[in-house]
Enzyme design. Structure first.
Site, PDB file in Angstrom:
ATOM      1  N   GLY A   1      45.576  44.046  27.612  1.00 23.31           N
ATOM      2  CA  GLY A   1      46.090  42.704  27.428  1.00 23.31           C
ATOM      3  C   GLY A   1      45.187  41.695  26.760  1.00 23.31           C
ATOM      4  O   GLY A   1      45.661  40.784  26.092  1.00 23.31           O
TER       5      GLY A   1
ATOM      6  N   GLU B   1      39.619  38.233  30.271  1.00 25.20           N
ATOM      7  CA  GLU B   1      40.861  38.768  30.832  1.00 25.20           C
ATOM      8  C   GLU B   1      42.044  38.006  30.248  1.00 25.20           C
ATOM      9  O   GLU B   1      41.912  36.832  29.898  1.00 25.20           O
ATOM     10  CB  GLU B   1      40.807  38.617  32.357  1.00 25.20           C
ATOM     11  N   ASP B   2      43.179  38.676  30.145  1.00 27.07           N
ATOM     12  CA  ASP B   2      44.368  37.986  29.650  1.00 27.07           C
ATOM     13  C   ASP B   2      44.952  37.057  30.702  1.00 27.07           C
ATOM     14  O   ASP B   2      45.280  35.917  30.424  1.00 27.07           O
ATOM     15  CB  ASP B   2      45.420  38.974  29.129  1.00 27.07           C
TER      16      ASP B   2
ATOM     17  N   ASP C   1      46.156  36.832  38.081  1.00 25.86           N
ATOM     18  CA  ASP C   1      47.361  36.589  38.863  1.00 25.86           C
ATOM     19  C   ASP C   1      46.973  36.479  40.343  1.00 25.86           C
ATOM     20  O   ASP C   1      46.650  35.403  40.826  1.00 25.86           O
ATOM     21  CB  ASP C   1      48.353  37.721  38.599  1.00 25.86           C
TER      22      ASP C   1
ATOM     23  N   ILE D   1      55.121  36.478  32.089  1.00 20.00           N
ATOM     24  CA  ILE D   1      55.021  36.143  30.667  1.00 20.00           C
ATOM     25  C   ILE D   1      54.667  37.352  29.812  1.00 20.00           C
ATOM     26  O   ILE D   1      54.061  38.313  30.294  1.00 20.00           O
ATOM     27  CB  ILE D   1      54.005  35.009  30.413  1.00 20.00           C
TER      28      ILE D   1
ATOM     29  N   ARG E   1      53.503  42.840  23.153  1.00 23.30           N
ATOM     30  CA  ARG E   1      52.117  42.408  22.965  1.00 23.30           C
ATOM     31  C   ARG E   1      51.896  41.723  21.615  1.00 23.30           C
ATOM     32  O   ARG E   1      51.057  40.858  21.475  1.00 23.30           O
ATOM     33  CB  ARG E   1      51.155  43.600  23.052  1.00 23.30           C
TER      34      ARG E   1
END
Length: 178
Positions: A48, A102-103, A106, A156, A168
């Site tokens: 990601g 990091e993308d 969470d 998302i 992506r």
């Protein structure tokens, strides 16, 4: 507002390409200032974070290095709660300044496990840099020094983030439509 359909789900524009570009630029400036003289190692979490990492590094004005690790905790649109280490770190980080790129953070479980693993290798410092953080979802205490966006609980896709390995390549970020 644009919508896209990926497999069985519909997503609508949440964050534009220009908004992303501006926030990444600001992060690059902050990191360059904060880490000047340290030759940081940017540790990008695949899959990601690859787009974010590339754009972030283009904004860096100080010497730095990059390496990649691959961790997984998602299946489709749901976190499994279990982190699987797929590809490990192949660079000596002892005494180094490490920036995890990091993308999205969470629940924080993946990041916490990664931090614990990296700490065993005795870096000088570890910093978290994420494109997105979901404060409402965090279940662990993390010091997220660099976050481009705080977002709500919505799922998302786009700009490196996927739904079941699709989406992506999208230049903008899309949220799951209710």
């Amino acid at each position: 507002m644009n919508t896209v359909k990926i497999k069985d789900k519909t997503f609508q524009t949440s964050i534009t390409e220009e908004e992303i570009r501006q926030r990444v630029k600001v992060l690059g400036q902050r990191l360059s200032k904060d880490l000047e003289g340290k030759n940081p190692l940017f540790l990008s979490v695949l899959n990601g974070a690859f787009m974010f990492t590339a754009d972030l590094l283009r904004e860096m004005t100080i010497p730095c290095e990059v390496s990649f690790v691959k961790l997984a905790s998602y299946e489709g649109a749901v976190s499994t709660g279990k982190v699987k280490k797929l590809i490990g770190l192949n660079v000596d980080i002892s005494g180094r300044t490490v920036v995890i790129v990091e993308d999205i953070v969470d629940t924080g479980h993946t990041m916490r496990q990664m931090m614990e693993s990296l700490t065993l290798q005795h870096p000088a410092s570890i910093h978290i840099c994420t494109l997105f953080v979901k404060p409402e979802n965090l279940e662990v205490d993390l010091n997220i020094e660099y976050a481009a966006f705080e977002i709500p609980k919505a799922f998302i896709v786009g700009y490196g983030l996927d739904y079941d390995q699709q989406g992506r390549q999208l230049k903008e970020v899309y949220a799951l439509a209710e």
